[in-house]
Design an enzyme around this catalytic site. Structure first.
Site, PDB file in Angstrom:
ATOM      1  CB  SER A  87      -0.896  -0.002   1.245  1.00  0.00           C
ATOM      2  OG  SER A  87      -1.473   1.261   1.464  1.00  0.00           O
ATOM      3  CE1 TYR A 103      -3.787  -2.155   5.201  1.00  0.00           C
ATOM      4  CE2 TYR A 103      -3.445   0.126   4.527  1.00  0.00           C
ATOM      5  CZ  TYR A 103      -3.624  -1.203   4.200  1.00  0.00           C
ATOM      6  OH  TYR A 103      -3.627  -1.585   2.884  1.00  0.00           O
ATOM      7  CE  LYS A 147      -1.331  -4.207   3.335  1.00  0.00           C
ATOM      8  NZ  LYS A 147      -1.555  -5.515   2.712  1.00  0.00           N
TER       9      LYS A 147
END
Length: 392
Positions: free
Chosen positions: A150, A174, A178
């Site tokens: 991402s 989040y 990643k």
């Protein structure tokens, strides 16, 4: 002639019933070169999506399709939780050592705001499950992986558009999951450079749906991303009288956050290009600074749209008169995320030609044909187009 066909390569897609993965599966099936294996626990997806994508692939077959062509449209669908090692191992055991050519790892929890509220859940699911998956892949000699990363890995980037050389400094749990996953995968490739090869795809904001309207985004519960939320408001699934806009004091043209949106079909084709780049004839790793066969690419259009511009585009597509109110900034949001996709264009041949009008049109086409998402009435699926279902 069928006899001249190369055997189908088995490719496992994690989170296969999800929004992005279902479109990736179609991109694989469209080539008629792969046998797709899906594993999904349906936390935020519906198994019906796999029936739909198999139907699209079946309908796209030429009249003279071989039996192998037909087989490529049938998905091996496993109901499986990536956090459950034995379930995942059982899937790999079914195909045996070296039985799966490669993995496209998409499954993850993905909401920036929610990740700040329940960070441990995100680390357990996104990082813990990836470690387990890699260990089991190694055990079964499956050492090619395309990782769904991402743009959030960049945090608040110092340069816009963002090149892949930008330091990774995520602002949300989040995004940090990643960064951790990319680091782990790169370390695995460094430890065993003759075995492992991996490409990480740092993509921006997928939008739209397959133009057939058969598959699209169907989040369980209230959508956490802007476009599906706007779509649900227009169709009446979300009854809010006003859209809440998180901040209008960012250093952007209209003060709202700017994001790089790309059509999900274009994004799916990027995964196919990355998978092909893991093949033996690929040269994408020739320029790696070490002998580790690991590389990251940005997938995006290269220009951004603000929240208010997206609202206006959806207003034109749907005819719905959106009202909005500005509230405080949301923790973890950054002002602008726009890709520099030059490297992916040059080395993978990636392109994202479909524009914002097409994204909104295809999204609304999906929503109007499926007002309750995949939870609406079942359609008749032609024989042979359904997935082969496995329960663990």
């Amino acid at each position: 002639m069928p006899s001249a066909q190369e055997p189908l390569k088995r490719v496992l897609v994690t989170g296969g019933a999800g929004y992005i993965a279902s479109h990736v599966i179609f991109a694989l099936q469209e080539t008629r070169r792969f046998k797709v294996i899906s594993i999904d626990n349906h936390h935020n997806s519906h198994p019906k999506s796999l029936q739909r994508v198999a139907q699209i692939a079946r309908d796209a077959l030429p009249p003279n399709a071989s039996e192998q062509d037909k087989e490529s449209t049938v998905i091996d669908a496993w109901t499986c939780d990536l956090r459950n090692r034995e379930q995942v191992r059982n899937v790999f055991e079914h195909y045996g050592k070296d039985g799966i050519w490669g993995v496209i790892h998409i499954a993850a929890y993905k909401a920036v705001g929610e990740s700040s509220e329940i960070p441990l859940t995100y680390y357990e699911n996104n990082v813990g499950a990836t470690i387990s998956l890699l260990q089991i892949m190694s055990e079964y000699d499956c050492t090619r992986i395309v990782y769904s990363s991402s743009a959030t890995v960049y945090g608040t980037p110092p340069i816009i558009p963002i090149p892949e050389t930008t330091r990774m400094k995520a602002d949300s749990p989040y995004g940090k999951t990643k960064v951790m996953d990319e680091t782990i995968i790169e370390d695995v490739c460094s430890a065993e450079p003759t075995r492992w090869s991996a490409l990480s795809l740092r993509y921006f904001n997928p939008a739209g749906a397959h133009p057939s309207g058969l598959i699209g985004e169907d989040p369980l519960g209230r959508p956490m991303n802007l476009l599906p939320l706007l779509s649900h408001m227009a169709i009446g699934l979300v009854k809010d009288s006003k859209l809440q806009v998180f901040g209008q004091d960012y250093p952007t043209p209209d003060g709202t956050c700017v994001r790089d949106y790309l059509h999900v079909v274009d994004l799916a084709k990027g995964h196919l290009l990355a998978l092909d780049a893991l093949g033996p004839d690929s040269h994408v790793f020739d320029t790696c600074p070490t002998n580790a066969r690991f590389k990251a690419y940005n997938l995006g259009k290269g220009h951004g749209m603000s929240v208010l511009e997206m609202v206006d585009a959806m207003r034109k597509a749907t005819g719905f008169d959106y009202k909005y109110e500005v509230i405080g900034r949301r923790h973890g949001d950054v002002p602008e995320l726009v890709a520099d996709p030059t490297l992916a264009r040059k080395e993978l041949g990636f392109n994202a030609p479909q524009d914002l009008v097409t994204m909104c049109r295809d999204l609304w086409n999906w929503q109007t044909k499926n007002p309750k998402g995949y939870g609406g009435p079942d359609e008749v699926v032609p024989a042979g187009a359904t997935p082969t279902l496995h329960q663990l």
